[in-house]
Motif scaffolding. Structure first.
Motif, short mmCIF file in Angstrom:
data_model
loop_
_atom_site.label_atom_id
_atom_site.label_comp_id
_atom_site.label_asym_id
_atom_site.label_seq_id
_atom_site.Cartn_x
_atom_site.Cartn_y
_atom_site.Cartn_z
N PRO A 157 0.83 -1.21 0.00
CA PRO A 157 0.00 0.00 0.00
C PRO A 157 0.86 1.26 0.00
O PRO A 157 1.98 1.26 0.52
N ALA A 158 0.31 2.35 -0.54
CA ALA A 158 1.03 3.62 -0.60
C ALA A 158 1.16 4.27 0.78
O ALA A 158 2.00 5.15 0.97
N GLY A 159 0.36 3.85 1.73
CA GLY A 159 0.41 4.41 3.07
C GLY A 159 -0.22 3.45 4.06
O GLY A 159 -0.71 2.39 3.69
N THR A 162 -6.50 2.81 5.97
CA THR A 162 -7.45 1.91 5.35
C THR A 162 -7.75 2.29 3.90
O THR A 162 -7.87 1.40 3.05
N GLU A 164 -5.72 3.40 1.68
CA GLU A 164 -4.60 2.85 0.90
C GLU A 164 -4.66 1.33 0.84
O GLU A 164 -4.37 0.73 -0.20
N ALA A 167 -7.45 0.51 -1.67
CA ALA A 167 -6.99 0.81 -3.03
C ALA A 167 -6.03 -0.28 -3.52
O ALA A 167 -6.10 -0.70 -4.69
N THR A 168 -5.17 -0.77 -2.66
CA THR A 168 -4.23 -1.83 -3.02
C THR A 168 -4.99 -3.12 -3.31
O THR A 168 -4.69 -3.84 -4.26
#
Length: 187
Positions: A157-159, A162, A164, A167-168
């Motif tokens: 994940p980018a961060g 939740t 992120e 989105a992942t």
């Protein structure tokens, strides 16, 4: 007087309702289109590991222990959401075919049946999201065994939040749809 005020404040604080949960949904992601024409493709109801079949979002399943989000939930049952999103992902990747779900209101003549079992969809101990799935393809109306494949995909994940994580997960479902579309093209 001071004690009465403190008791009244404590009583009022106890009566306050908790904030409503934040609701999340997976989303279809674009991918490369393939010219394969399979006719109608029926996506059977996605099989889902029992530990994922809950309202709460499972963040990780590491060290034999589940970690759930706090007051953050799926906006719809995860199994139905997976059916919807994977059907959208496959329809975008296979524009010369008609993709419909087994559980949908519209049924058609399927030339091909797609069966998917999601065995894992959460973060590992290192924070990478893991999608582990079994995929089966078989021509409709035939009792032959499906052509199967086991697929394991990971992404970071980018961060840490939740949004992120979700989105992942959506991106990994898109990658799964890429692999399934490629299998359809090879049939």
């Amino acid at each position: 007087m001071r004690i009465t005020t403190l008791l009244l404040l404590a009583l009022l604080a106890g009566c306050a309702s908790p904030p409503p949960p934040a609701l999340f949904t997976l989303a279809a992601v674009p991918g490369a289109t393939l010219p394969a024409k399979a006719g109608g493709i029926e996506l059977r109801q996605v099989g889902l590991a029992g530990y994922l079949d809950r309202n709460d979002i499972v963040r990780s399943a590491a060290g034999y222990q589940l970690s759930l989000t706090t007051n953050q939930r799926w906006a719809e049952p995860l199994g139905k959401m997976l059916d919807r999103v994977l059907a959208q992902d496959l329809a975008q990747r296979l524009p010369n075919s008609t993709v419909f779900t087994e559980s949908g209101a519209i049924q058609g003549n399927a030339a091909l049946i797609v069966e998917i079992n999601i065995q894992r969809l959460d973060a590992d101990a290192d924070g990478a999201v893991v999608l582990q799935a079994q995929v089966g393809l078989r021509p409709d109306g035939r009792k032959q065994s499906p052509r199967t494949d086991s697929i394991r995909l990971t992404a970071r994940p980018a961060g840490p939040g939740t949004p992120e994580l979700v989105a992942t997960m959506s991106g990994l479902l898109g990658q799964l749809a890429d692999r399934v579309a490629a299998m359809v093209g090879q049939k």
